[in-house]
Design a protein around this motif. Structure first.
Motif, short mmCIF file in Angstrom:
data_model
loop_
_atom_site.label_atom_id
_atom_site.label_comp_id
_atom_site.label_asym_id
_atom_site.label_seq_id
_atom_site.Cartn_x
_atom_site.Cartn_y
_atom_site.Cartn_z
N UNK B 186 2.05 75.47 23.03
CA UNK B 186 3.21 74.33 22.59
C UNK B 186 5.05 75.20 23.72
N UNK B 187 4.22 76.50 24.16
CA UNK B 187 5.53 76.27 24.76
C UNK B 187 5.62 75.50 26.20
N UNK B 188 4.98 74.85 26.59
CA UNK B 188 4.08 73.91 27.72
C UNK B 188 5.28 72.58 27.30
N UNK B 189 5.50 72.07 25.60
CA UNK B 189 6.54 70.84 25.42
C UNK B 189 7.31 71.38 25.04
N UNK B 190 7.87 72.73 25.00
CA UNK B 190 9.43 73.19 25.15
C UNK B 190 9.36 73.51 26.63
N UNK B 191 8.40 73.68 27.40
CA UNK B 191 9.70 73.24 28.67
C UNK B 191 9.84 72.48 29.35
N UNK B 192 9.24 71.12 28.93
CA UNK B 192 9.72 69.86 28.91
C UNK B 192 10.82 69.70 28.01
N UNK B 193 10.78 69.63 27.01
CA UNK B 193 12.00 69.97 26.32
C UNK B 193 13.18 69.79 26.57
N UNK B 194 13.34 71.48 27.42
CA UNK B 194 14.63 72.45 27.75
C UNK B 194 14.77 71.99 29.37
N UNK B 195 13.88 71.43 30.05
CA UNK B 195 14.62 70.40 30.95
C UNK B 195 14.87 69.21 31.58
N UNK B 196 14.75 68.30 30.29
CA UNK B 196 14.94 66.93 30.08
C UNK B 196 16.22 67.14 29.46
N UNK B 197 16.18 67.93 28.27
CA UNK B 197 16.89 68.07 27.11
C UNK B 197 17.43 69.54 27.45
N UNK B 198 18.57 69.78 27.50
CA UNK B 198 18.33 71.49 26.41
C UNK B 198 19.39 71.37 24.88
N UNK B 199 20.62 70.02 25.21
CA UNK B 199 21.18 69.91 23.98
C UNK B 199 19.90 70.30 22.38
N UNK B 200 18.61 69.38 22.97
CA UNK B 200 17.60 69.17 21.90
C UNK B 200 16.89 70.42 22.23
N UNK B 201 16.47 71.05 22.91
CA UNK B 201 15.49 72.19 22.92
C UNK B 201 16.48 73.98 22.00
N UNK B 202 17.54 73.74 22.63
CA UNK B 202 18.06 74.75 21.27
C UNK B 202 18.74 74.30 20.15
N UNK B 203 18.19 72.97 20.04
CA UNK B 203 18.43 73.00 18.57
C UNK B 203 16.85 73.03 17.43
N UNK B 204 16.48 73.07 18.38
CA UNK B 204 14.89 73.61 17.85
C UNK B 204 14.82 74.19 17.75
N UNK B 205 15.83 75.64 18.35
CA UNK B 205 14.92 77.13 18.22
C UNK B 205 14.83 78.01 19.39
N UNK B 206 14.63 76.88 20.75
CA UNK B 206 14.53 77.71 21.73
C UNK B 206 16.26 78.30 22.56
N UNK B 207 15.28 79.37 22.86
CA UNK B 207 16.95 80.18 23.08
C UNK B 207 16.68 79.16 25.29
N UNK B 208 17.47 78.74 25.27
CA UNK B 208 17.73 77.89 26.98
C UNK B 208 17.43 78.92 27.98
N UNK B 434 18.89 59.28 19.19
CA UNK B 434 18.04 59.58 19.52
C UNK B 434 17.72 60.56 21.03
N UNK B 435 17.30 61.93 21.12
CA UNK B 435 16.50 62.90 21.85
C UNK B 435 15.41 62.71 21.76
N UNK B 436 14.75 61.82 22.96
CA UNK B 436 13.16 62.28 23.25
C UNK B 436 12.93 62.71 24.93
#
Lengths: 285, 604
Positions: B186-208, B434-436
């Protein structure tokens, strides 16, 4: 006092690079890695004009301004326009920078070339430190350029349109601002400015193919210190970098200047990441 | 077609395994020493490139510092092998640690400003390499270089040329296997989320910041390892090998192979090593060619060779295996319609907002708003545009700093916490738009929602420890259950960003739901949906409430709000003007005038 004067004058060069970054940042919210190389190219053109071809001063300035302006125009079309996003631009403008480095090396080789000063090569003693006339001109013109640009951006309609564009590109577009044209104009302007100031900078830095990379970094540190998007910040940042470099070279030894500038960069990023004059925007969802 | 079917039926890891075997066994397959050397150098370059890919391709931060870490590994190994102990494995490990330290030290400040500051800081780091080598001339040999590095030994035995080749090949294979494990977790997916939308990443609990730093620092490890191996190749190190040209070569290799791919760096490094780096004529033109390459590649081939291969495979798949069931789900279809919705119980938490105030410049967005949302109830927040509804949500989520007031979740004060920590306290949300991220399937998009619950660290993901296996299994379980509940099971393999708006809104709810949130914030979740979709959505929201979660609904659809909400709060110009049950709000005079725009006379 001499190290301070020489720090200020080399700082003026960094400030010029930082101004170039800042104008592009205002126009595109992106980073033109290759700006320092544009300036390097201008310095080589002035070497060629003064030393190789022995052309009149005005003609050299003209050729440098037009030549580098055209390179900037080309860069906008091949490296900036086709891609979107600051990170994509980093790759393409780094490509442009590498290309210019390589081209310079192919044309002029690797050796350090001396660029003769424009006008008088007198040196004066001010406050107990020695400073060349060229250096005085350089420092004063950088301050003048920054002041003029700041005034222009606050007072003129075009300047305001540029600021509006930096704030919100789409909104500016809807307001009837020809965003693309204006941005292109600003970009080419940075090229012309690099061209015009190249002959002034050359005597200070010499013409050497590694100059671009060095200027790029110091210019970036200047911007980081001053804050992204701030013209006065770019100038002050440039002077700070120049002084750090010159004083650490004087007191610590010749291996230290670049390392000390790096230390300053790290310090500013850790303590005040937005820079002295920068503002952090709150994020919007 | 038969071949293609056969190809799809073999597991995806078999091709890399075969290639890895070929690489390791090359000396026994009659590959000459010249080619062995090229393979060796390819392996080393690919390790460095792989570090860049992790940071640039996955985490989205262009960082050129790998060259500095590579130099660190090389000089450290050279020095220690001469003066301390010559054990290749030990020195490789030490170099990896040293490179990691360099990565952390340069990454921490570099990532503070975001954007291009890491690029510049790391670029600076590369230019400092010769200066540091000069400064430490006593140890490094300065500009002359380091001479006299002994041949590699392992456990006291000298390695033969073939033995050293085996060591390099095996280390490379192991590294890429670990990379694969990291990226497919899931870190791989987290990376992709992070790269494209830091806003979304942080709302998922990922520290950018943390994740970017991790990617950059982890990317330092292979560079350090590669440096250690490189020290043994020619037994001579010169500052010339670690210049800016190397940084550009690595970047070119990464882009050529496809920065966002696991095995791309191998392809890129091989091309570089077999092509340009072999000819000495190239030296002179190298910068011009690299420059042109970076411009062209930066504009055209966004995903490199690996991207082209993936695209080709996808095209073949569409052609032969039948297109995946894409597009719209018919939400009103009988199969979706009358399934009784019930969710497993979830523990809600009381959300309490007290006296919150926010000004943007001179503009008052919120002027001291207080409200409470109870678990197992739907609290609707309505009000005209610009009344501060979304601002309030953004403040709860930690996107904005509060000027005044406190926010608590289940009694825990979350005021002023960064977004990812609010998310970790159990607050999930959906977005107005929606952010994807692109290139992410529905299943992965929903799985991204459970990044933090429970959190599985990178080491256990890379090594596939039991903790990872358990979490992966439960992820799979929860994702398919949530998708099943929302009737989206058929779409699990479809690219999320390509779905129509209505489906994406449902998907956002699914993503928010998969982490079993204590508080769920729904931001205009019904806008743009048709009647049937709204009905379905309402059913889902009720089910979430019944499961026990605290639901906050920001919505403009007054009818929907009246039918769904247990209590309604009305905001206007940053102030709370009314609150009460739907029946009370429906007839509240101020709501009628200020929000619904009904004139008083007409009402009486």
């Amino acid at each position: 006092m001499t190290p301070i004067w020489s720090g200020l004058s080399i700082g003026a060069v960094y400030a010029l690079v930082a101004i170039g970054y800042t104008v592009v940042y205002i126009a595109y919210t992106t980073f033109n890695f290759a700006h320092a190389q544009l300036m390097m190219f201008a310095i080589f053109i002035s070497y060629w004009g003064f030393v190789v071809s022995d052309l009149p001063v005005v003609v050299v300035f003209l050729i440098a301004a037009v030549g580098v302006g055209l390179i900037a125009l080309l860069e906008e079309f091949i490296a900036i326009r086709p891609v979107k996003g600051a990170h994509a631009h980093l790759v393409t403008t780094l490509g442009m920078a590498t290309l210019l480095d390589g081209a310079t090396r192919l044309i002029w080789g690797d050796q350090v070339l001396k660029v003769p000063p424009v006008g008088s090569d007198a040196t004066w003693t001010i406050l107990g430190g020695r400073i060349g006339a060229v250096e005085v001109v350089l420092i004063l013109s950088v301050i003048a350029i920054a002041a003029a640009l700041t005034l222009y951006s606050r007072r003129s309609l075009t300047g305001l349109a540029l600021l509006a564009m930096a704030e919100d590109r789409d909104a500016a577009l809807l307001r009837g601002i020809n965003v693309k044209f204006l941005a292109l104009g600003a970009f080419v302007f940075t090229g012309v400015l690099a061209g015009l100031t190249g002959p002034l900078v050359g005597p200070k830095t010499f013409a050497v193919a590694t100059l671009g990379a060095a200027l790029a970094l110091k210019g970036f540190v200047a911007v980081a210190i001053g804050g992204f998007g701030s013209l006065p910040g770019a100038v002050i940042g440039g002077f700070v970098v120049g002084l750090v470099e010159s004083l650490s070279g004087r007191w610590l030894g010749s291996a230290y200047p670049t390392i000390m500038v790096f230390v300053v960069l790290i310090a500013i990023l850790m303590l005040k990441p937005a820079g002295l004059f920068g503002t952090t925007k709150e994020r919007v969802v | 077609m038969v071949i293609f079917r056969w190809y799809r039926s073999i597991p995806s890891w078999s091709l890399p395994v075969v290639l890895a075997l070929l690489l390791v066994l090359a000396p026994y397959l009659g590959v000459g020493s010249g080619t062995q050397r090229l393979l060796l150098l390819t392996c080393i370059l690919s390790l460095v490139t792989s570090g860049l890919s992790l940071s640039f391709g996955y985490a989205g931060e262009l960082a050129l510092g790998q060259t500095a870490m590579y130099a660190t590994g090389a000089y450290l190994t050279g020095y220690l092998a001469m003066h301390w102990v010559n054990d290749a494995l030990l020195l490789v490990a030490l170099s990896a640690v040293a490179a990691l330290v360099v990565g952390l030290v340069s990454g921490v400040p570099g990532l503070r400003l975001g954007g291009w500051s890491l690029a510049m800081t790391s670029f600076f780091l590369v230019l400092l390499v010769p200066q540091f080598l000069d400064l430490l001339e006593k140890y490094t040999g300065g500009a002359i270089g380091m001479v006299g590095i002994p041949a590699p030994k392992m456990f006291g035995h000298k390695l033969t040329a073939v033995g050293f080749y085996l060591l390099v090949a095996i280390i490379t294979v192991v590294w890429f296997a670990l990379m694969r494990n990291l990226i497919t977790s899931r870190h791989g997916i987290a990376f992709q989320v992070l790269r494209q939308s830091p806003v979304l990443a942080s709302s998922l609990g990922i520290s950018v910041y943390r994740l970017k730093l991790t990617a950059y620092a982890v990317g330092a490890i292979p560079a350090g390892i590669a440096g250690a191996l490189f020290a043994y190749v020619d037994k001579y190190l010169s500052p010339h090998s670690f210049g800016f040209t190397l940084a550009v070569t690595v970047l070119a290799a990464a882009i050529l192979g496809g920065a966002k791919s696991i095995y791309g760096p191998l392809v890129g490094a091989a091309v570089m090593q077999y092509g340009p780096l072999r000819s000495s004529d190239f030296e002179q033109y190298s910068q011009v060619i690299y420059g042109i390459f970076l411009i062209v590649a930066g504009t055209l081939v966004a995903n490199g060779v690996a991207g082209l291969v993936t695209k080709g495979l996808r095209r073949l798949e569409n052609r032969f295996a039948g297109a995946p069931p894409g597009g719209e789900v018919d939400l009103a279809a009988p199969s979706h319609r009358h399934t009784a919705l019930s969710l497993p119980p979830m523990e809600g938490a009381r959300l309490e907002v007290t006296g919150i105030r926010k000004n943007f410049g001179g503009l008052q967005a919120l002027g001291g708003v207080s409200l409470v949302a109870e678990p197992g109830r739907i609290t609707a927040l309505i009000g005209p545009n610009g009344s501060g509804k979304t601002t309030l949500l953004n403040m709860i989520c930690g996107y904005y700093k509060t000027d005044e007031g406190t926010i608590t979740v289940g009694g825990e004060d979350i005021t002023g916490r960064p977004t990812h920590r609010v998310a970790r306290a159990g607050v999930s949300r959906t977005f107005q738009t929606p952010l994807f991220p692109e290139d992410i399937s529905v299943g992965e998009a929903v799985a991204a929602g459970s990044y933090m619950s429970p959190y599985v660290g990178m080491p256990s993901s890379i090594l596939r420890l039991p903790a990872y296996r358990r979490a992966a299994a439960s992820d799979q379980d929860r994702v398919s259950r949530v998708l099943g509940l929302l009737g989206l099971t058929d779409l699990a393999g479809v690219e999320a960003a390509s779905l129509p708006l209505g489906t994406r809104r449902l998907l956002e709810v699914a993503r928010a739901l998969v982490s079993s949130p204590r508080v769920l914030l729904l931001d205009e979740v019904a806008s743009g949906l048709d009647e049937d979709e709204i009905e379905r959505l309402a059913e889902i929201i009720r089910a979430i409430r019944d499961a026990g979660t605290t639901v906050i609904l920001v919505e403009h659809n007054f009818k929907l709000v009246l039918s769904l909400a247990d209590t309604i709060r009305v905001l206007a110009q940053g102030e709370l003007i009314a609150s009460g049950s739907p029946a009370e709000i429906e007839n509240h005079p101020r709501v009628l005038t200020e929000y619904l725009g009904v004139r008083q006379e007409a009402q009486s």
